[in-house]
Design an enzyme around this catalytic site. Sequence first.
Site, short mmCIF file in Angstrom:
data_model
loop_
_atom_site.label_atom_id
_atom_site.label_comp_id
_atom_site.label_asym_id
_atom_site.label_seq_id
_atom_site.Cartn_x
_atom_site.Cartn_y
_atom_site.Cartn_z
N LYS A 1 0.84 -1.20 0.00
CA LYS A 1 0.00 0.00 0.00
C LYS A 1 0.87 1.25 0.00
O LYS A 1 0.61 2.21 -0.73
CB LYS A 1 -0.95 -0.02 1.21
CG LYS A 1 -2.09 -1.00 1.00
CD LYS A 1 -2.84 -1.37 2.26
CE LYS A 1 -3.81 -2.51 1.93
NZ LYS A 1 -4.45 -3.11 3.09
N GLN B 1 -4.98 -1.91 9.26
CA GLN B 1 -4.85 -3.25 8.70
C GLN B 1 -5.48 -4.30 9.61
O GLN B 1 -5.15 -4.36 10.80
CB GLN B 1 -3.35 -3.55 8.47
CG GLN B 1 -3.08 -4.82 7.73
CD GLN B 1 -3.58 -4.79 6.29
OE1 GLN B 1 -3.35 -3.85 5.55
NE2 GLN B 1 -4.30 -5.83 5.90
N ASP C 1 -11.52 1.98 3.41
CA ASP C 1 -11.83 0.55 3.32
C ASP C 1 -13.33 0.34 3.07
O ASP C 1 -13.76 -0.76 2.70
CB ASP C 1 -11.46 -0.15 4.64
CG ASP C 1 -10.26 -1.06 4.49
OD1 ASP C 1 -9.92 -1.40 3.35
OD2 ASP C 1 -9.67 -1.43 5.52
#
Length: 286
Positions: A54, A98, A121
Site C-alpha cells: 500500500k 490493517q 476501506d
Amino acid sequence: MTTAQIISGKQVSDEIRQNLKTEVESLAEQGCVPGLAVVLVGEDPASQVYVRNKAKACEDLGFYSEVHRLEADTSQEDLLELVHKLNEQSNINGILVQLPLPKQIEEKAIINAIAPSKDVDGFHPVNVGNLVIGDDSLLPCTPAGVIELIKHTGIEISGKHAVVIGRSNIVGKPVSMLLQRENATVTMCHSRTANMKELTRQADILVVAVGRANFVDASYIKPGAVVIDVGINRLETGKLAGDVDFESASSVSGPITPVPGGVGPMTITMLMKNTLLAAKRAHGLS
Ligand code: NAP
C-alpha cells in the site's frame, strides 16, 4: 486447454492506476495531494506485505503516505487515540487500519471510530448504510474491484442473473449490493443454501467468495458465464489457489479471473481510487 477469455486484474489495475496518476498530477497543481495513513498493529507477516504494498502504491501514484507501526500489545485505547488524531489531520484523507487486529482490540470499535469521510476501506456503518440505500459512499475495495473487472469484459450487467457464493460483510454482501445497483438480479448463496448448483448453473455472472480452495468446478457453471474468483487460499504446498478450480471451470465458462492475477491486484488500486475521491471531496473538488 482453456479457450475462455482470461480477465487480467493486473492489466485492468495498471490502466486504472495510470488514470489515477494523471489525475493526481493535475490535482497537485490545485494544491490537493491525496494522503493515506496505514496503521499496522503487530507483526503478522501477511499484513506486513499488504502494508508495504500500500505504501509503495502511494509512492508510485504521487500520494502522501504515513505508515504507523504499533507494538502487538498496543491497547485499544492507544489505537483509538491514534485514529482520532488521524481523523483531525488535514493532510490525511484516508485511514486504513490493517486487519486482523490483535485480540485485545475490538475491530468494530476501531472501524466505527474512523471518520466515515476517511474510511477508505468502506467498512464504517455509515458507508455500508449509504451503499445499501444507494447514496454516495466510499465503496469497499475488493467488491468495487470485482465490479470493475466484470465491466471490463464489456458484458452488460443490467438485466443479468448474478449469483454470489458467500455472504461475508467484506465481500459477499457488498458485492451483491453493488451488482444489484448495476441492475443485475442477484442471488446470494451461503453455507445453508439448498441445491446450490441449480442456482449457480443459472448464473450469467458468478462471483465466488467462499474461502475454500478449488470449491467451484465446471459442474457449477452455465456455459459462457462470467466467473470472478475472489478466493485467496494458501495450499500446503505453499502455492496460492482460488475458490474456483480454474482448469475445470474455464473449460465451460466465458471470461474468468485467474488466481493470482485476478481480483487480488484490484484491491489496492480501488483503495487508491477511494483515497483520491476522499481527497477531492475534502477539497470540495468532486
Ligand atoms: P468468509 O468471511 O469466511 O465468508 C465465506 C462465505 O462463504 C460465508 O458467507 C459462508 O457461508 C460461505 N460458505 C462457506 N462454505 C460454504 C459452502 N460449502 N457452500 C456455500 N457457501 C459457503 O470469507 P471472506 O472474507 O468473504 O473471503 C472469501 C475469500 O475471499 C477468501 O478466500 C479470502 O481470502 C478472499 N478474499 C480476497 C480478497 C482479495 O483482495 N482478493 C479480499 C478479501 C477476501 P455462511 O455465511 O453461511 O457461513
